[in-house]
Design a protein around this motif. Structure first.
Motif, PDB file in Angstrom:
ATOM      1  N   LEU A  54       0.839  -1.202  -0.045  1.00  0.00           N
ATOM      2  CA  LEU A  54      -0.053   0.022  -0.063  1.00  0.00           C
ATOM      3  C   LEU A  54       0.952   1.076   0.109  1.00  0.00           C
ATOM      4  N   THR A  55       1.843   1.255   0.850  1.00  0.00           N
ATOM      5  CA  THR A  55       2.687   2.463   0.749  1.00  0.00           C
ATOM      6  C   THR A  55       3.314   2.487  -0.464  1.00  0.00           C
ATOM      7  N   THR A  56       4.011   1.689  -1.356  1.00  0.00           N
ATOM      8  CA  THR A  56       4.589   1.600  -2.538  1.00  0.00           C
ATOM      9  C   THR A  56       3.427   2.327  -3.617  1.00  0.00           C
ATOM     10  N   GLN A  57       2.424   1.859  -3.333  1.00  0.00           N
ATOM     11  CA  GLN A  57       1.247   2.265  -4.485  1.00  0.00           C
ATOM     12  C   GLN A  57       0.901   3.742  -4.229  1.00  0.00           C
ATOM     13  N   LEU A  58       0.814   3.887  -2.932  1.00  0.00           N
ATOM     14  CA  LEU A  58       0.410   5.536  -2.790  1.00  0.00           C
ATOM     15  C   LEU A  58       1.699   6.286  -3.168  1.00  0.00           C
ATOM     16  N   THR A  59       2.731   5.907  -2.981  1.00  0.00           N
ATOM     17  CA  THR A  59       4.120   6.694  -3.090  1.00  0.00           C
ATOM     18  C   THR A  59       4.049   6.912  -4.764  1.00  0.00           C
ATOM     19  N   LEU A  60       3.846   5.791  -5.478  1.00  0.00           N
ATOM     20  CA  LEU A  60       3.903   6.007  -6.951  1.00  0.00           C
ATOM     21  C   LEU A  60       2.569   6.903  -7.552  1.00  0.00           C
ATOM     22  N   ILE A  61       1.319   6.843  -6.929  1.00  0.00           N
ATOM     23  CA  ILE A  61       0.285   7.610  -7.161  1.00  0.00           C
ATOM     24  C   ILE A  61       0.585   9.005  -6.791  1.00  0.00           C
ATOM     25  N   THR A  62       1.182   9.452  -5.664  1.00  0.00           N
ATOM     26  CA  THR A  62       1.434  10.696  -5.338  1.00  0.00           C
ATOM     27  C   THR A  62       2.352  11.360  -6.311  1.00  0.00           C
ATOM     28  N   LEU A  63       3.607  10.658  -6.772  1.00  0.00           N
ATOM     29  CA  LEU A  63       4.261  10.913  -7.812  1.00  0.00           C
ATOM     30  C   LEU A  63       3.730  11.117  -9.242  1.00  0.00           C
ATOM     31  N   LEU A  64       2.893  10.432  -9.432  1.00  0.00           N
ATOM     32  CA  LEU A  64       2.089  10.459 -10.821  1.00  0.00           C
ATOM     33  C   LEU A  64       1.237  11.682 -10.602  1.00  0.00           C
ATOM     34  N   PHE A  65       0.661  11.918  -9.525  1.00  0.00           N
ATOM     35  CA  PHE A  65      -0.148  13.091  -9.183  1.00  0.00           C
ATOM     36  C   PHE A  65       0.538  14.240  -9.431  1.00  0.00           C
ATOM     37  N   LEU A  66       1.813  14.295  -8.822  1.00  0.00           N
ATOM     38  CA  LEU A  66       2.449  15.582  -8.937  1.00  0.00           C
ATOM     39  C   LEU A  66       3.292  15.874 -10.116  1.00  0.00           C
ATOM     40  N   VAL A  67       3.627  15.024 -11.018  1.00  0.00           N
ATOM     41  CA  VAL A  67       4.104  15.121 -12.356  1.00  0.00           C
ATOM     42  C   VAL A  67       2.866  15.566 -13.145  1.00  0.00           C
ATOM     43  N   GLY A  68       1.730  14.990 -12.709  1.00  0.00           N
ATOM     44  CA  GLY A  68       0.572  15.428 -13.423  1.00  0.00           C
ATOM     45  C   GLY A  68       0.054  16.891 -13.510  1.00  0.00           C
ATOM     46  N   ILE A  69       0.443  17.594 -12.414  1.00  0.00           N
ATOM     47  CA  ILE A  69       0.156  18.983 -12.343  1.00  0.00           C
ATOM     48  C   ILE A  69       0.960  19.742 -13.673  1.00  0.00           C
ATOM     49  N   TYR A  70       2.235  19.242 -13.699  1.00  0.00           N
ATOM     50  CA  TYR A  70       3.065  19.871 -14.912  1.00  0.00           C
ATOM     51  C   TYR A  70       2.501  19.438 -16.239  1.00  0.00           C
ATOM     52  N   PHE A  71       1.996  18.299 -16.153  1.00  0.00           N
ATOM     53  CA  PHE A  71       1.622  17.679 -17.680  1.00  0.00           C
ATOM     54  C   PHE A  71       0.519  18.512 -18.129  1.00  0.00           C
ATOM     55  N   CYS A  72      -0.470  18.418 -17.175  1.00  0.00           N
ATOM     56  CA  CYS A  72      -1.760  19.343 -17.133  1.00  0.00           C
ATOM     57  C   CYS A  72      -1.731  20.702 -17.455  1.00  0.00           C
ATOM     58  N   GLU A  73      -0.864  21.058 -16.781  1.00  0.00           N
ATOM     59  CA  GLU A  73      -0.493  22.649 -16.881  1.00  0.00           C
ATOM     60  C   GLU A  73       0.118  22.925 -18.378  1.00  0.00           C
ATOM     61  N   LYS A  74       1.026  22.355 -18.745  1.00  0.00           N
ATOM     62  CA  LYS A  74       1.679  22.659 -20.106  1.00  0.00           C
ATOM     63  C   LYS A  74       0.959  22.086 -21.147  1.00  0.00           C
ATOM     64  N   THR A  75      -0.086  20.864 -20.922  1.00  0.00           N
ATOM     65  CA  THR A  75      -0.958  20.718 -22.205  1.00  0.00           C
ATOM     66  C   THR A  75      -2.213  21.936 -22.276  1.00  0.00           C
ATOM     67  N   GLY A  76      -2.538  22.218 -21.097  1.00  0.00           N
ATOM     68  CA  GLY A  76      -3.733  23.214 -21.016  1.00  0.00           C
ATOM     69  C   GLY A  76      -3.129  24.335 -21.658  1.00  0.00           C
ATOM     70  N   GLN A  77      -1.951  24.880 -21.274  1.00  0.00           N
ATOM     71  CA  GLN A  77      -1.425  26.177 -22.002  1.00  0.00           C
ATOM     72  C   GLN A  77      -1.365  25.967 -23.623  1.00  0.00           C
ATOM     73  N   ALA A  78      -1.001  24.463 -24.111  1.00  0.00           N
ATOM     74  CA  ALA A  78      -0.734  24.517 -25.461  1.00  0.00           C
ATOM     75  C   ALA A  78      -2.247  24.484 -26.136  1.00  0.00           C
ATOM     76  N   LEU A  79      -3.291  24.080 -25.519  1.00  0.00           N
ATOM     77  CA  LEU A  79      -4.553  23.735 -25.716  1.00  0.00           C
ATOM     78  C   LEU A  79      -5.266  25.235 -25.818  1.00  0.00           C
ATOM     79  N   GLY A  80      -4.866  26.131 -24.762  1.00  0.00           N
ATOM     80  CA  GLY A  80      -5.580  27.493 -24.764  1.00  0.00           C
ATOM     81  C   GLY A  80      -6.775  27.050 -23.590  1.00  0.00           C
TER      82      GLY A  80
END
Length: 165
Positions: A54-80
């Motif tokens: 569970l700890t490893t799963q939650l750590t991985l998901i947290t990391l995916l969430f945090l990098v997702g902020i960047y992914f979504c920000e950058k793509t949102g900017q590209a899409l307007g």
């Protein structure tokens, strides 16, 4: 730039790694229900980590969430459009979180999928307010995190009810 009602293209998908992930490996290019297709992508991704602690799963998901902020920000900017429907990384990560707390049986996974989609689309309080006030990549990721928490709560109540019968 793309407006809210137009669709991201394959060219955008492959133009930057952030777009590739934010658009859910291409699932966000779906003309109809891209969020549902993105959620479906999260199922096999979770399967890849479901045997971890569970700890490893939650750590991985947290990391995916945090990098997702960047992914979504950058793509949102590209899409307007900050929270364009084609951006589905938020659904992918959120369903992975829901499945972390779901019984590992297909029936429970189906209920998890449906309950998450319900809360993600419906956006009950405070999800709608969060969606309206928090913008950018964090806002995109946060409203789905709240929908995931609602889904987890409902699944746990349902699990408790079924054990009482």
């Amino acid at each position: 730039m793309v407006n809210k009602h137009s669709h991201p293209t394959f060219k955008l998908l492959i133009s930057h790694p952030a777009h590739f992930f934010a658009l859910g490996f291409g699932s966000g290019l779906a003309k109809k229900a891209p969020g549902t297709f993105g959620t479906l992508v999260g199922l096999p991704l979770f399967w890849l980590i479901h045997t971890y602690t569970l700890t490893t799963q939650l750590t991985l998901i947290t990391l995916l969430f945090l990098v997702g902020i960047y992914f979504c920000e950058k793509t949102g900017q590209a899409l307007g459009v900050s929270d364009h429907g084609g951006i589905v990384w938020d659904e992918i990560v959120a369903i992975m979180l829901v499945l972390t707390f779901t019984i590992n049986q297909w029936q429970w996974w189906l209920v998890a999928f449906l309950s998450f989609r319900l809360f993600d689309i419906w956006k009950p309080f405070p999800i709608h307010q969060c969606d309206a006030k928090v913008k950018g990549g964090l806002g995109v990721m946060l409203d789905d995190l709240l929908a995931a928490i609602y889904a987890i709560f409902c699944l746990k109540v349902l699990e408790w009810i079924t054990t009482q019968l």
